[in-house]
Design a protein around this motif. Structure first.
Motif, PDB file in Angstrom:
ATOM      1  N   GLN A  99       0.836  -1.211   0.000  1.00 15.63           N
ATOM      2  CA  GLN A  99       0.000   0.000   0.000  1.00 15.63           C
ATOM      3  C   GLN A  99       0.867   1.256   0.000  1.00 15.63           C
ATOM      4  N   LEU A 100       1.939   1.227   0.774  1.00 15.13           N
ATOM      5  CA  LEU A 100       2.828   2.386   0.853  1.00 15.13           C
ATOM      6  C   LEU A 100       3.581   2.605  -0.454  1.00 15.13           C
ATOM      7  N   LYS A 101       4.027   1.520  -1.066  1.00 17.36           N
ATOM      8  CA  LYS A 101       4.713   1.630  -2.361  1.00 17.36           C
ATOM      9  C   LYS A 101       3.772   2.202  -3.425  1.00 17.36           C
ATOM     10  N   ALA A 102       2.498   1.826  -3.332  1.00 17.71           N
ATOM     11  CA  ALA A 102       1.507   2.325  -4.290  1.00 17.71           C
ATOM     12  C   ALA A 102       1.323   3.837  -4.166  1.00 17.71           C
ATOM     13  N   LYS A 103       1.668   4.391  -3.015  1.00 15.36           N
ATOM     14  CA  LYS A 103       1.572   5.830  -2.795  1.00 15.36           C
ATOM     15  C   LYS A 103       2.862   6.549  -3.188  1.00 15.36           C
ATOM     16  N   ASN A 104       3.809   5.792  -3.771  1.00 13.18           N
ATOM     17  CA  ASN A 104       5.092   6.342  -4.229  1.00 13.18           C
ATOM     18  C   ASN A 104       5.938   6.930  -3.099  1.00 13.18           C
ATOM     19  N   LEU A 105       5.802   6.344  -1.920  1.00 11.91           N
ATOM     20  CA  LEU A 105       6.638   6.760  -0.798  1.00 11.91           C
ATOM     21  C   LEU A 105       7.998   6.075  -0.858  1.00 11.91           C
ATOM     22  N   LYS A 106       9.038   6.786  -0.451  1.00  8.91           N
ATOM     23  CA  LYS A 106      10.360   6.188  -0.299  1.00  8.91           C
ATOM     24  C   LYS A 106      10.343   5.344   0.977  1.00  8.91           C
ATOM     25  N   LEU A 107      10.930   4.154   0.925  1.00  4.92           N
ATOM     26  CA  LEU A 107      10.954   3.267   2.084  1.00  4.92           C
ATOM     27  C   LEU A 107      12.370   2.781   2.349  1.00  4.92           C
ATOM     28  N   ALA A 108      12.760   2.791   3.623  1.00  9.23           N
ATOM     29  CA  ALA A 108      14.094   2.311   4.003  1.00  9.23           C
ATOM     30  C   ALA A 108      14.002   1.512   5.292  1.00  9.23           C
ATOM     31  N   VAL A 109      15.026   0.683   5.503  1.00 10.72           N
ATOM     32  CA  VAL A 109      15.204  -0.035   6.762  1.00 10.72           C
ATOM     33  C   VAL A 109      16.477   0.486   7.416  1.00 10.72           C
ATOM     34  N   LEU A 110      16.399   0.776   8.706  1.00  9.16           N
ATOM     35  CA  LEU A 110      17.579   1.161   9.480  1.00  9.16           C
ATOM     36  C   LEU A 110      17.601   0.317  10.742  1.00  9.16           C
ATOM     37  N   SER A 111      18.623  -0.524  10.865  1.00 14.55           N
ATOM     38  CA  SER A 111      18.689  -1.479  11.972  1.00 14.55           C
ATOM     39  C   SER A 111      20.019  -1.383  12.705  1.00 14.55           C
ATOM     40  N   ASN A 112      20.014  -1.778  13.974  1.00 12.19           N
ATOM     41  CA  ASN A 112      21.262  -1.927  14.717  1.00 12.19           C
ATOM     42  C   ASN A 112      21.863  -3.313  14.524  1.00 12.19           C
ATOM     43  N   LYS A 113      21.239  -4.126  13.698  1.00 10.69           N
ATOM     44  CA  LYS A 113      21.844  -5.393  13.288  1.00 10.69           C
ATOM     45  C   LYS A 113      22.977  -5.082  12.312  1.00 10.69           C
ATOM     46  N   ALA A 114      23.994  -5.928  12.266  1.00 12.08           N
ATOM     47  CA  ALA A 114      25.121  -5.714  11.360  1.00 12.08           C
ATOM     48  C   ALA A 114      24.633  -5.438   9.940  1.00 12.08           C
ATOM     49  N   ALA A 140      29.914   3.694  16.771  1.00 10.75           N
ATOM     50  CA  ALA A 140      29.757   5.143  16.971  1.00 10.75           C
ATOM     51  C   ALA A 140      28.471   5.678  16.357  1.00 10.75           C
ATOM     52  N   THR A 141      27.962   5.004  15.306  1.00 12.59           N
ATOM     53  CA  THR A 141      26.755   5.506  14.637  1.00 12.59           C
ATOM     54  C   THR A 141      25.526   4.652  14.947  1.00 12.59           C
ATOM     55  N   LYS A 142      25.607   3.848  15.978  1.00 13.94           N
ATOM     56  CA  LYS A 142      24.485   2.993  16.366  1.00 13.94           C
ATOM     57  C   LYS A 142      23.312   3.831  16.858  1.00 13.94           C
ATOM     58  N   LYS A 143      22.088   3.437  16.466  1.00 19.97           N
ATOM     59  CA  LYS A 143      20.907   4.096  17.028  1.00 19.97           C
ATOM     60  C   LYS A 143      20.977   4.033  18.554  1.00 19.97           C
ATOM     61  N   PRO A 144      20.597   5.100  19.252  1.00 20.28           N
ATOM     62  CA  PRO A 144      19.816   6.274  18.830  1.00 20.28           C
ATOM     63  C   PRO A 144      20.582   7.428  18.204  1.00 20.28           C
ATOM     64  N   ASN A 145      21.869   7.241  17.895  1.00 21.02           N
ATOM     65  CA  ASN A 145      22.566   8.249  17.104  1.00 21.02           C
ATOM     66  C   ASN A 145      21.795   8.435  15.789  1.00 21.02           C
ATOM     67  N   PRO A 146      21.451   9.668  15.438  1.00 21.95           N
ATOM     68  CA  PRO A 146      20.624   9.889  14.234  1.00 21.95           C
ATOM     69  C   PRO A 146      21.414   9.918  12.932  1.00 21.95           C
TER      70      PRO A 146
END
Length: 215
Positions: A99-114, A140-146
């Motif tokens: 549904q979100l892709k159909a709205k042409n939204l950009k989608l990303a995943v950001l994880s603290n997993k390697a 050093a860049t692990k969440k919650p670092n933005p």
């Protein structure tokens, strides 16, 4: 301001990976003849990266930096081979993404997993659904670092205020606040409504379909 993109956490938000992570860490613990932990206990170990999870899982009496690093390397090896055996999307996630892709939204995943594991799981479980998948590259860049969230925004040439940040933990909500993105907490993951709101969630949702109404 209309939202143009969404950044998602991975574990506890898009996928239930608890059993694969727990099984891998318990195998490492058994190899060292250390006590293992239940899935319920691991639920509170997840969120700050596998290095931190290893530190929490080890007995306090054997929690030296050298031992943590040794077990971490073994954990990475074991988990890399079994990271998608039991890991599955939560109910409604695939439909929500469509549904979100159909709205042409950009989608990303950001994880603290390697980073390599994040990319592997996203590619296997969500082929062609995400524009970007970013995992942990340095402590050093692990969440919650933005930092990484803001790098994603730059890559998209979007303002942070135009992006929703969706996650199931206090760390995710803190990341969103730190990045000046709109924090959305989810209750199908590993944490509670109270924890999410105390950490900055502006909205907390119970089902994936509710996210489309925010957009």
């Amino acid at each position: 301001m209309p939202y143009k993109a969404i950044i998602f956490d991975l574990d506890g938000t898009l996928v239930n990976s608890l059993e694969d992570i727990s099984d891998a860490m318990n195998k490492v613990l058994l190899d060292y003849n250390y006590p293992t932990h239940s899935y319920e206990t691991y639920q509170y170990f997840i969120g700050s990266g596998l290095h931190n999870l290893v530190s929490k899982a080890l007995p306090a009496t054997t929690n030296s930096e050298e031992q943590i690093e040794s077990c971490f390397q073994k954990m990475i090896s074991v988990y890399s081979e079994r990271c998608s055996i039991k890991t599955k999307p939560y109910s409604g996630i695939i439909e929500m993404l469509q549904q979100l892709k159909a709205k042409n939204l950009k989608l990303a995943v950001l994880s603290n997993k390697a980073d390599a594991l994040t990319k592997k799981i996203v590619a296997e479980i969500f082929p062609h659904q995400f524009d970007m998948a970013v995992g942990l590259k340095t402590e050093a860049t692990k969440k919650p670092n933005p930092f990484e969230a803001l790098e994603i925004a730059k890559n998209w040439d979007l303002k942070p205020e135009e992006i929703l940040f969706v996650g199931d933990s206090d760390i995710d909500m803190q990341t969103a606040v730190n990045a000046k993105m709109f924090p959305v907490g989810v209750l199908w993951g590993y944490r509670t409504d109270e924890e999410l709101k105390l950490s900055g969630a502006q909205v907390v949702i119970i089902k994936p379909q509710e996210l489309t109404s925010i957009i």
